[in-house]
Design a protein around this motif. Structure first.
Motif, PDB file in Angstrom:
ATOM      1  N   ARG A  81     -25.257 -55.842  73.745  1.00  0.00           N
ATOM      2  CA  ARG A  81     -24.139 -56.570  73.155  1.00  0.00           C
ATOM      3  C   ARG A  81     -22.849 -56.055  73.789  1.00  0.00           C
ATOM      4  NH1 ARG A  81     -27.798 -59.044  71.889  1.00  0.00           N
ATOM      5  NH2 ARG A  81     -28.464 -59.863  69.832  1.00  0.00           N
ATOM      6  N   ARG A  82     -21.973 -56.983  74.159  1.00  0.00           N
ATOM      7  CA  ARG A  82     -20.672 -56.630  74.716  1.00  0.00           C
ATOM      8  C   ARG A  82     -19.623 -57.334  73.860  1.00  0.00           C
ATOM      9  NH1 ARG A  82     -15.891 -55.125  76.288  1.00  0.00           N
ATOM     10  NH2 ARG A  82     -15.219 -55.407  78.461  1.00  0.00           N
ATOM     11  N   ALA A  83     -19.107 -56.606  72.821  1.00  0.00           N
ATOM     12  CA  ALA A  83     -18.253 -57.261  71.826  1.00  0.00           C
ATOM     13  C   ALA A  83     -16.774 -57.238  72.219  1.00  0.00           C
ATOM     14  CB  ALA A  83     -18.422 -56.612  70.458  1.00  0.00           C
ATOM     15  N   GLY A  84     -16.342 -56.246  73.038  1.00  0.00           N
ATOM     16  CA  GLY A  84     -14.984 -56.256  73.556  1.00  0.00           C
ATOM     17  C   GLY A  84     -14.001 -55.342  72.881  1.00  0.00           C
ATOM     18  N   SER A  85     -14.446 -54.529  71.914  1.00  0.00           N
ATOM     19  CA  SER A  85     -13.596 -53.512  71.300  1.00  0.00           C
ATOM     20  C   SER A  85     -14.410 -52.233  71.169  1.00  0.00           C
ATOM     21  CB  SER A  85     -13.119 -53.965  69.914  1.00  0.00           C
ATOM     22  OG  SER A  85     -12.587 -52.869  69.177  1.00  0.00           O
ATOM     23  N   ALA A  86     -14.021 -51.216  71.917  1.00  0.00           N
ATOM     24  CA  ALA A  86     -14.775 -49.950  71.882  1.00  0.00           C
ATOM     25  C   ALA A  86     -14.763 -49.357  70.485  1.00  0.00           C
ATOM     26  CB  ALA A  86     -14.159 -48.967  72.874  1.00  0.00           C
ATOM     27  N   ALA A  87     -13.614 -49.437  69.821  1.00  0.00           N
ATOM     28  CA  ALA A  87     -13.530 -48.849  68.476  1.00  0.00           C
ATOM     29  C   ALA A  87     -14.517 -49.527  67.538  1.00  0.00           C
ATOM     30  CB  ALA A  87     -12.100 -48.981  67.951  1.00  0.00           C
ATOM     31  N   TYR A 105     -22.658 -47.270  74.923  1.00  0.00           N
ATOM     32  CA  TYR A 105     -22.168 -46.454  76.039  1.00  0.00           C
ATOM     33  C   TYR A 105     -21.083 -47.223  76.762  1.00  0.00           C
ATOM     34  CZ  TYR A 105     -24.430 -49.388  79.562  1.00  0.00           C
ATOM     35  OH  TYR A 105     -24.782 -50.457  80.379  1.00  0.00           O
ATOM     36  N   GLU A 106     -20.133 -46.553  77.310  1.00  0.00           N
ATOM     37  CA  GLU A 106     -19.112 -47.201  78.137  1.00  0.00           C
ATOM     38  C   GLU A 106     -18.410 -46.173  78.999  1.00  0.00           C
ATOM     39  OE1 GLU A 106     -16.634 -50.122  76.287  1.00  0.00           O
ATOM     40  OE2 GLU A 106     -15.408 -50.350  78.083  1.00  0.00           O
ATOM     41  N   ARG A 107     -18.196 -46.543  80.250  1.00  0.00           N
ATOM     42  CA  ARG A 107     -17.427 -45.718  81.195  1.00  0.00           C
ATOM     43  C   ARG A 107     -16.013 -46.270  81.230  1.00  0.00           C
ATOM     44  NH1 ARG A 107     -16.833 -42.360  85.300  1.00  0.00           N
ATOM     45  NH2 ARG A 107     -15.929 -42.979  87.305  1.00  0.00           N
ATOM     46  N   GLY A 108     -15.018 -45.393  81.076  1.00  0.00           N
ATOM     47  CA  GLY A 108     -13.633 -45.818  81.248  1.00  0.00           C
ATOM     48  C   GLY A 108     -12.812 -45.891  79.981  1.00  0.00           C
ATOM     49  N   LEU A 109     -13.356 -45.398  78.854  1.00  0.00           N
ATOM     50  CA  LEU A 109     -12.589 -45.458  77.603  1.00  0.00           C
ATOM     51  C   LEU A 109     -11.354 -44.569  77.696  1.00  0.00           C
ATOM     52  CD1 LEU A 109     -15.148 -45.479  74.667  1.00  0.00           C
ATOM     53  CD2 LEU A 109     -14.219 -47.375  76.017  1.00  0.00           C
ATOM     54  N   GLN A 110     -10.285 -45.054  77.111  1.00  0.00           N
ATOM     55  CA  GLN A 110      -9.061 -44.284  76.980  1.00  0.00           C
ATOM     56  C   GLN A 110      -9.108 -43.501  75.663  1.00  0.00           C
ATOM     57  OE1 GLN A 110      -6.874 -43.956  79.316  1.00  0.00           O
ATOM     58  NE2 GLN A 110      -7.739 -45.513  80.659  1.00  0.00           N
ATOM     59  N   PRO A 111      -8.326 -42.392  75.565  1.00  0.00           N
ATOM     60  CA  PRO A 111      -8.372 -41.589  74.324  1.00  0.00           C
ATOM     61  C   PRO A 111      -8.162 -42.409  73.065  1.00  0.00           C
ATOM     62  CG  PRO A 111      -7.099 -40.451  76.018  1.00  0.00           C
ATOM     63  CD  PRO A 111      -7.410 -41.812  76.576  1.00  0.00           C
ATOM     64  N   TRP A 112      -7.262 -43.406  73.121  1.00  0.00           N
ATOM     65  CA  TRP A 112      -6.936 -44.196  71.923  1.00  0.00           C
ATOM     66  C   TRP A 112      -8.045 -45.185  71.565  1.00  0.00           C
ATOM     67  CZ3 TRP A 112      -3.402 -43.455  75.951  1.00  0.00           C
ATOM     68  CH2 TRP A 112      -3.545 -44.329  77.042  1.00  0.00           C
ATOM     69  N   ASP A 113      -8.887 -45.569  72.569  1.00  0.00           N
ATOM     70  CA  ASP A 113     -10.013 -46.457  72.266  1.00  0.00           C
ATOM     71  C   ASP A 113     -11.008 -45.788  71.332  1.00  0.00           C
ATOM     72  OD1 ASP A 113     -10.152 -47.544  75.737  1.00  0.00           O
ATOM     73  OD2 ASP A 113      -9.173 -48.533  74.036  1.00  0.00           O
ATOM     74  N   ALA A 133     -18.117 -33.494  77.421  1.00  0.00           N
ATOM     75  CA  ALA A 133     -17.694 -34.185  76.192  1.00  0.00           C
ATOM     76  C   ALA A 133     -17.511 -35.667  76.499  1.00  0.00           C
ATOM     77  CB  ALA A 133     -16.373 -33.588  75.704  1.00  0.00           C
ATOM     78  N   ALA A 134     -17.574 -36.474  75.441  1.00  0.00           N
ATOM     79  CA  ALA A 134     -17.284 -37.909  75.621  1.00  0.00           C
ATOM     80  C   ALA A 134     -15.851 -38.055  76.112  1.00  0.00           C
ATOM     81  CB  ALA A 134     -17.474 -38.634  74.307  1.00  0.00           C
ATOM     82  N   GLY A 135     -15.611 -39.077  76.934  1.00  0.00           N
ATOM     83  CA  GLY A 135     -14.258 -39.305  77.462  1.00  0.00           C
ATOM     84  C   GLY A 135     -14.276 -40.395  78.499  1.00  0.00           C
ATOM     85  N   PRO A 136     -13.232 -40.511  79.299  1.00  0.00           N
ATOM     86  CA  PRO A 136     -13.129 -41.596  80.274  1.00  0.00           C
ATOM     87  C   PRO A 136     -14.307 -41.674  81.250  1.00  0.00           C
ATOM     88  CG  PRO A 136     -11.031 -40.457  80.058  1.00  0.00           C
ATOM     89  CD  PRO A 136     -12.038 -39.651  79.266  1.00  0.00           C
ATOM     90  N   ALA A 137     -14.920 -40.565  81.602  1.00  0.00           N
ATOM     91  CA  ALA A 137     -16.053 -40.601  82.552  1.00  0.00           C
ATOM     92  C   ALA A 137     -17.230 -41.355  81.941  1.00  0.00           C
ATOM     93  CB  ALA A 137     -16.456 -39.191  82.961  1.00  0.00           C
ATOM     94  N   MET A 138     -17.506 -41.084  80.678  1.00  0.00           N
ATOM     95  CA  MET A 138     -18.586 -41.761  79.957  1.00  0.00           C
ATOM     96  C   MET A 138     -18.534 -41.363  78.486  1.00  0.00           C
ATOM     97  SD  MET A 138     -21.074 -43.896  79.902  1.00  0.00           S
ATOM     98  CE  MET A 138     -21.451 -44.158  81.644  1.00  0.00           C
ATOM     99  N   THR A 139     -18.770 -42.326  77.647  1.00  0.00           N
ATOM    100  CA  THR A 139     -18.923 -42.106  76.217  1.00  0.00           C
ATOM    101  C   THR A 139     -20.244 -42.737  75.784  1.00  0.00           C
ATOM    102  OG1 THR A 139     -16.550 -42.031  75.761  1.00  0.00           O
ATOM    103  CG2 THR A 139     -17.999 -42.604  73.920  1.00  0.00           C
ATOM    104  N   VAL A 140     -21.111 -41.912  75.142  1.00  0.00           N
ATOM    105  CA  VAL A 140     -22.404 -42.381  74.637  1.00  0.00           C
ATOM    106  C   VAL A 140     -22.470 -42.012  73.159  1.00  0.00           C
ATOM    107  CG1 VAL A 140     -24.918 -42.337  74.918  1.00  0.00           C
ATOM    108  CG2 VAL A 140     -23.427 -41.915  76.894  1.00  0.00           C
TER     109      VAL A 140
END
Ligand code: LIP
Length: 290
Positions: free
Chosen positions: A207-213, A228-236, A258-265
């Motif tokens: 599913r790709r809903a379009g809001s990381a939060a 999972y997503e690569r590229g999240l910003q701290p505020w996301d 840690a989770a961050g812009p490189a990858m968040t799982v």
């Protein structure tokens, strides 16, 4: 030195989550009820499809002014306005509209994300708080168009519209519903598409809903098994990562990071272990050269 244990005292985190929810709801009401019929793109950032609307700017202005009234000594890091250091040890990390493209197109999957963090390492460096060194104390993800509000306070649990959240044990990867998202630059999107091609046959569905939060909160309330997503910003991710953690989940990066812009799982711990191993095998934390 800001002792997170002091700042994470129950009375303080309860106050912080109440402030997070109050300001998130105010900004959400502005963006939801004040959305102009002729909403357009006010500016672009990293690419022509990385857009900002006038309501992103108005929402963040409201968040900042209300936080200044309620917590005048705190710092703020926002998607549109950048970082202003405070003196209290607490910094508010805000996304005025997470899922801006959805908001622009009238798709309800967007949210206002507000988190309170402490980060002594960043304060010592004189930089903005960072997911690899911060401690999130409280957060709220408010999705007015979907009628959902998530809150979390460190050590005090996570809630969806007041209902306590607790992750179920994870299904095997091949039976997992997995959320993800894509960046705004072609080189990254090409690499992300390759990872997706390898992943899709090995999971229940994507599913790709379009809001990381909202994706992260979807893990906490069982609408996704993994994300999972690569590229999240701290505020996301700031507020929603605490929602997952306080619901009993795990939020990690690859290769021990840690989770961050490189990858968040994110997901239940055993499920995250399996997805992290596969994403490491696929080199999911690397972009194409061009
Ligand atoms: C969005 C994220 C989403 C990601 C989008 C975009 P924005 O944040 O929430 O997960 O896939 O590319 O980054 O830009 O709408 O605040």
């Amino acid at each position: 030195m800001t002792d997170p244990r002091t700042l994470a005292a129950p009375a303080l985190v309860d106050d912080l989550v109440a402030v997070a929810e109050e300001v998130a709801r105010r900004a959400g009401t502005l963006a939801h009820e004040g959305r102009p019929a002729d909403l357009g793109v006010a500016a672009t950032k990293t690419s022509a499809v990385d857009v900002v609307t006038a309501m992103d700017l108005a929402s963040e202005e409201l968040l900042r002014s209300r936080l200044a009234e309620l917590r005048p000594d705190d710092g703020v890091l926002g998607e549109e306005g950048g970082h202003r250091a405070g003196t209290s040890g607490v910094t508010w990390v805000v996304d005025p509209i997470d899922g801006t493209v959805n908001y622009l197109y009238g798709i309800p999957a967007w949210s206002v994300s507000v988190a309170a963090v402490v980060d002594d390492d960043a304060a010592a460096r004189g930089t903005a708080p960072s997911p690899d060194t911060w401690t999130v104390l409280a957060g709220c993800v408010h999705a007015p168009a979907e009628g959902r509000t998530y809150t979390a306070a460190r050590g005090r649990g996570a809630h969806a519209d007041g209902r306590p959240l607790r992750l179920a044990p994870p299904p095997p990867l091949e039976l997992s519903l997995v959320g993800t998202g894509f960046g705004y630059l072609a080189a990254r999107r090409r690499a992300q598409a390759r990872v997706l091609t390898e992943l899709l046959p090995r999971v229940r569905d994507i599913r790709r809903a379009g809001s990381a939060a909202l994706d992260l909160c979807g893990v906490a309330d069982g609408r996704l098994d993994l994300y999972y997503e690569r590229g999240l910003q701290p505020w996301d991710m700031a507020a929603a990562s605490l929602v997952v953690l306080e619901a009993g989940g795990a939020v990690r990066g690859l290769r021990g990071a840690a989770a961050g812009p490189a990858m968040t799982v994110a997901g239940a711990p055993g499920g995250v272990d399996a997805l992290v191993a596969l994403l490491e095998e696929l080199g999911a934390d690397v972009d194409d050269a061009t």
